[in-house]
Scaffold this motif. Structure first.
Motif, PDB file in Angstrom:
ATOM      1  N   ILE A  36       4.149  14.363 -11.404  1.00  0.00           N
ATOM      2  CA  ILE A  36       5.565  13.987 -11.525  1.00  0.00           C
ATOM      3  C   ILE A  36       5.646  12.684 -12.332  1.00  0.00           C
ATOM      4  CG2 ILE A  36       7.693  13.456 -10.269  1.00  0.00           C
ATOM      5  CD1 ILE A  36       6.510  14.799  -7.807  1.00  0.00           C
ATOM      6  N   ALA A  37       6.352  12.709 -13.455  1.00  0.00           N
ATOM      7  CA  ALA A  37       6.512  11.488 -14.251  1.00  0.00           C
ATOM      8  C   ALA A  37       7.329  10.483 -13.450  1.00  0.00           C
ATOM      9  CB  ALA A  37       7.202  11.818 -15.573  1.00  0.00           C
ATOM     10  N   LEU A  38       6.971   9.188 -13.585  1.00  0.00           N
ATOM     11  CA  LEU A  38       7.615   8.156 -12.753  1.00  0.00           C
ATOM     12  C   LEU A  38       8.928   7.684 -13.397  1.00  0.00           C
ATOM     13  CD1 LEU A  38       4.422   6.119 -11.801  1.00  0.00           C
ATOM     14  CD2 LEU A  38       5.349   8.190 -10.741  1.00  0.00           C
ATOM     15  N   THR A  39       9.867   8.602 -13.493  1.00  0.00           N
ATOM     16  CA  THR A  39      11.165   8.273 -14.103  1.00  0.00           C
ATOM     17  C   THR A  39      12.254   8.316 -13.040  1.00  0.00           C
ATOM     18  OG1 THR A  39      11.623  10.600 -14.558  1.00  0.00           O
ATOM     19  CG2 THR A  39      10.487   9.344 -16.294  1.00  0.00           C
ATOM     20  N   GLU A  40      13.363   7.654 -13.350  1.00  0.00           N
ATOM     21  CA  GLU A  40      14.510   7.597 -12.429  1.00  0.00           C
ATOM     22  C   GLU A  40      14.973   9.007 -12.031  1.00  0.00           C
ATOM     23  OE1 GLU A  40      16.718   4.355 -11.856  1.00  0.00           O
ATOM     24  OE2 GLU A  40      16.904   5.681 -10.118  1.00  0.00           O
ATOM     25  N   ASP A  41      14.969   9.932 -13.037  1.00  0.00           N
ATOM     26  CA  ASP A  41      15.412  11.308 -12.769  1.00  0.00           C
ATOM     27  C   ASP A  41      14.578  11.958 -11.672  1.00  0.00           C
ATOM     28  OD1 ASP A  41      17.271  11.114 -14.664  1.00  0.00           O
ATOM     29  OD2 ASP A  41      16.273  12.363 -16.182  1.00  0.00           O
ATOM     30  N   ASP A  59      -0.295  -8.211 -17.347  1.00  0.00           N
ATOM     31  CA  ASP A  59       0.145  -7.181 -16.382  1.00  0.00           C
ATOM     32  C   ASP A  59       0.878  -7.823 -15.207  1.00  0.00           C
ATOM     33  OD1 ASP A  59      -0.924  -5.166 -17.787  1.00  0.00           O
ATOM     34  OD2 ASP A  59      -2.362  -4.499 -16.245  1.00  0.00           O
ATOM     35  N   LEU A  60       0.265  -8.907 -14.730  1.00  0.00           N
ATOM     36  CA  LEU A  60       0.810  -9.579 -13.553  1.00  0.00           C
ATOM     37  C   LEU A  60       2.197 -10.164 -13.851  1.00  0.00           C
ATOM     38  CD1 LEU A  60      -1.573 -11.528 -11.397  1.00  0.00           C
ATOM     39  CD2 LEU A  60       0.394 -12.757 -12.149  1.00  0.00           C
ATOM     40  N   GLN A  61       2.349 -10.721 -15.048  1.00  0.00           N
ATOM     41  CA  GLN A  61       3.660 -11.285 -15.405  1.00  0.00           C
ATOM     42  C   GLN A  61       4.694 -10.170 -15.576  1.00  0.00           C
ATOM     43  OE1 GLN A  61       2.047 -13.679 -18.554  1.00  0.00           O
ATOM     44  NE2 GLN A  61       2.343 -15.585 -17.409  1.00  0.00           N
ATOM     45  N   ALA A  62       4.239  -9.009 -16.120  1.00  0.00           N
ATOM     46  CA  ALA A  62       5.155  -7.869 -16.285  1.00  0.00           C
ATOM     47  C   ALA A  62       5.602  -7.370 -14.915  1.00  0.00           C
ATOM     48  CB  ALA A  62       4.468  -6.750 -17.050  1.00  0.00           C
ATOM     49  N   ARG A  63       4.644  -7.335 -13.987  1.00  0.00           N
ATOM     50  CA  ARG A  63       4.968  -6.841 -12.643  1.00  0.00           C
ATOM     51  C   ARG A  63       5.874  -7.820 -11.892  1.00  0.00           C
ATOM     52  NH1 ARG A  63       0.114  -5.791  -9.331  1.00  0.00           N
ATOM     53  NH2 ARG A  63      -0.971  -6.060 -11.297  1.00  0.00           N
ATOM     54  N   ASP A  64       5.588  -9.125 -12.045  1.00  0.00           N
ATOM     55  CA  ASP A  64       6.462 -10.147 -11.433  1.00  0.00           C
ATOM     56  C   ASP A  64       7.889  -9.939 -11.918  1.00  0.00           C
ATOM     57  OD1 ASP A  64       4.424 -11.433 -10.160  1.00  0.00           O
ATOM     58  OD2 ASP A  64       4.439 -13.234 -11.406  1.00  0.00           O
ATOM     59  N   ALA A  65       8.027  -9.768 -13.242  1.00  0.00           N
ATOM     60  CA  ALA A  65       9.366  -9.644 -13.826  1.00  0.00           C
ATOM     61  C   ALA A  65      10.060  -8.414 -13.259  1.00  0.00           C
ATOM     62  CB  ALA A  65       9.264  -9.554 -15.342  1.00  0.00           C
ATOM     63  N   ARG A  66       9.315  -7.288 -13.179  1.00  0.00           N
ATOM     64  CA  ARG A  66       9.940  -6.068 -12.663  1.00  0.00           C
ATOM     65  C   ARG A  66      10.310  -6.233 -11.179  1.00  0.00           C
ATOM     66  NH1 ARG A  66       7.824  -1.326 -15.171  1.00  0.00           N
ATOM     67  NH2 ARG A  66       5.826  -2.191 -14.643  1.00  0.00           N
ATOM     68  N   ASP A  67       9.408  -6.817 -10.397  1.00  0.00           N
ATOM     69  CA  ASP A  67       9.665  -6.971  -8.957  1.00  0.00           C
ATOM     70  C   ASP A  67      10.859  -7.901  -8.701  1.00  0.00           C
ATOM     71  OD1 ASP A  67       7.498  -5.363  -8.517  1.00  0.00           O
ATOM     72  OD2 ASP A  67       6.138  -6.968  -7.888  1.00  0.00           O
ATOM     73  N   MET A  68      10.997  -8.934  -9.574  1.00  0.00           N
ATOM     74  CA  MET A  68      12.061  -9.928  -9.323  1.00  0.00           C
ATOM     75  C   MET A  68      13.409  -9.501  -9.889  1.00  0.00           C
ATOM     76  SD  MET A  68      10.034 -13.435 -10.057  1.00  0.00           S
ATOM     77  CE  MET A  68       8.739 -14.027  -8.981  1.00  0.00           C
ATOM     78  N   ASN A  69      13.388  -8.673 -10.912  1.00  0.00           N
ATOM     79  CA  ASN A  69      14.652  -8.353 -11.602  1.00  0.00           C
ATOM     80  C   ASN A  69      15.249  -7.009 -11.245  1.00  0.00           C
ATOM     81  OD1 ASN A  69      14.637 -10.819 -12.962  1.00  0.00           O
ATOM     82  ND2 ASN A  69      13.169 -10.019 -14.438  1.00  0.00           N
ATOM     83  N   ARG A  70      14.541  -6.215 -10.432  1.00  0.00           N
ATOM     84  CA  ARG A  70      15.106  -4.906 -10.094  1.00  0.00           C
ATOM     85  C   ARG A  70      16.340  -5.088  -9.204  1.00  0.00           C
ATOM     86  NH1 ARG A  70      10.025  -3.922  -6.315  1.00  0.00           N
ATOM     87  NH2 ARG A  70      10.828  -4.950  -4.475  1.00  0.00           N
ATOM     88  N   ALA A  98       0.841  -1.207   0.000  1.00  0.00           N
ATOM     89  CA  ALA A  98       0.000   0.000   0.000  1.00  0.00           C
ATOM     90  C   ALA A  98       0.876   1.258   0.000  1.00  0.00           C
ATOM     91  CB  ALA A  98      -0.935   0.000   1.208  1.00  0.00           C
ATOM     92  N   LEU A  99       2.036   1.183   0.665  1.00  0.00           N
ATOM     93  CA  LEU A  99       2.910   2.360   0.732  1.00  0.00           C
ATOM     94  C   LEU A  99       3.458   2.706  -0.654  1.00  0.00           C
ATOM     95  CD1 LEU A  99       4.785   1.520   4.031  1.00  0.00           C
ATOM     96  CD2 LEU A  99       2.976   3.200   3.707  1.00  0.00           C
ATOM     97  N   TYR A 100       3.790   1.673  -1.447  1.00  0.00           N
ATOM     98  CA  TYR A 100       4.277   1.930  -2.808  1.00  0.00           C
ATOM     99  C   TYR A 100       3.121   2.385  -3.703  1.00  0.00           C
ATOM    100  CZ  TYR A 100       8.575  -0.001  -1.139  1.00  0.00           C
ATOM    101  OH  TYR A 100       9.725  -0.191  -0.413  1.00  0.00           O
ATOM    102  N   MET A 123       0.399  -0.846 -11.417  1.00  0.00           N
ATOM    103  CA  MET A 123       1.543  -0.705 -12.314  1.00  0.00           C
ATOM    104  C   MET A 123       2.425   0.454 -11.845  1.00  0.00           C
ATOM    105  SD  MET A 123       2.716  -2.544 -14.512  1.00  0.00           S
ATOM    106  CE  MET A 123       1.919  -3.605 -15.667  1.00  0.00           C
ATOM    107  N   ASN A 124       1.807   1.563 -11.439  1.00  0.00           N
ATOM    108  CA  ASN A 124       2.599   2.707 -10.964  1.00  0.00           C
ATOM    109  C   ASN A 124       3.365   2.369  -9.688  1.00  0.00           C
ATOM    110  OD1 ASN A 124       1.780   4.248 -13.091  1.00  0.00           O
ATOM    111  ND2 ASN A 124       0.143   5.311 -11.978  1.00  0.00           N
ATOM    112  N   ALA A 125       2.738   1.573  -8.832  1.00  0.00           N
ATOM    113  CA  ALA A 125       3.412   1.163  -7.584  1.00  0.00           C
ATOM    114  C   ALA A 125       4.661   0.373  -7.929  1.00  0.00           C
ATOM    115  CB  ALA A 125       2.463   0.315  -6.743  1.00  0.00           C
ATOM    116  N   SER A 126       4.512  -0.546  -8.868  1.00  0.00           N
ATOM    117  CA  SER A 126       5.642  -1.380  -9.266  1.00  0.00           C
ATOM    118  C   SER A 126       6.753  -0.517  -9.887  1.00  0.00           C
ATOM    119  CB  SER A 126       5.120  -2.436 -10.235  1.00  0.00           C
ATOM    120  OG  SER A 126       6.138  -3.158 -10.818  1.00  0.00           O
TER     121      SER A 126
END
Ligand code: DC
Length: 257
Positions: A80-85, A204-215, A66-68, A125-128
């Motif tokens: 604010i765009a969700l970019t690294e910068d 979506d769920l597979q994309a989020r899994d990949a992002r959560d596991m590979n960051r 929930a915090l993310y 998706m934004n949380a991820s």
């Protein structure tokens, strides 16, 4: 040093309803306040199971996802765009925001109830996305540790056992197949009156899994000392019972050797 368990804590309900809040306000722990970590991929049932375990044990609950979600929503709303910068600006924004959880688990951002707004697929998706940024994770670190209080805490998320509470006496890694999780998410959204499409949800769920596991920062992975629980087939209640059984076998109530 004998451990004591109060079998019926609700017995104070009539004469001294906030007895335990008062008690834990003055009591001091002689050992670290216990934390049960429940980590795992998105829609594995963590939230529901963590909530029930916390309720049965009278423990506090930390829904770290929930915090993310709040962070993603707050940043989007602030334009604010969700970019690294922008990660430092997003971290600063969340440091300045007032985040609240009501006893019935409604989520407040600067006083506004955003419980529903953070549960849409967009918000997921934004949380991820914001969860990838180390500055954001750093800003949320102490916020999460502050949830630890007597008599104990159940924390659900991705890095409860690996980063936030590495000393937790019980860590559970909860999984279920992607198909199973997509179907559950589908039912969850429909029951809340939100629209949903199975194929999109699975992708979506597979994309989020990949992002959560590979960051790089605190990726989703089981803690070395985590117990694994596959929740694809069983019921919620079976998973809750398994975790309570594991907790029984831990300190302080484990039979002495
Ligand atoms: O558990 P959830 O679906 O509400 O989490 C939303 C997102 O937040 C998820 O994609 C990953 C991120 N998250 C995280 O990085 N670390 C946590 N402890 C909890 C959630």
């Amino acid at each position: 040093g004998l451990p004591v368990r109060i079998e019926d804590p609700k017995c104070v309900a009539k004469t001294f309803p906030d007895y335990f809040e008062a008690f834990f306000g003055v009591a001091q722990a002689s050992r670290p306040t216990p934390v049960i970590c429940i980590d795992g991929p998105t829609a594995s049932g963590k939230g529901t199971i963590a909530g029930l375990v916390a309720e049965r044990l009278g423990f506090a609950l930390l829904d770290s996802g929930a915090l993310y979600r709040i962070t993603g929503l707050a940043a989007s709303r602030a334009g604010i765009a969700l970019t690294e910068d922008n990660a430092p600006a997003i971290a600063e924004l969340i440091r300045r925001s007032r985040i609240g959880f009501t006893p019935d688990q409604r989520v407040l951002l600067d006083g506004e109830d955003i419980s529903l707004a953070i549960r849409t697929e967009d918000a997921s998706m934004n949380a991820s996305r914001v969860a990838v940024f180390p500055a954001v994770r750093e800003a949320l670190l102490q916020v999460q540790r502050d949830f630890r209080r007597l008599p104990g805490l159940v924390g659900d998320g991705r890095d409860m056992g690996t980063v936030i509470f590495p000393d937790a006496p019980l860590k559970v890694y909860l999984t279920a197949t992607a198909e199973c999780r997509a179907e559950r998410r589908y039912k969850q959204l429909i029951s809340k009156g939100l629209s949903a499409n199975m194929a999109d949800l699975l992708a979506d769920l597979q994309a989020r899994d990949a992002r959560d596991m590979n960051r790089a920062a605190a990726p989703l992975k089981p803690a070395e000392d985590a117990l694994h629980l596959d929740n694809s087939e069983g019921t919620i209640e079976q998973a809750v019972q398994q975790i309570l059984t594991w907790w029984e076998q831990r300190q302080p109530f484990a039979p002495r050797a």
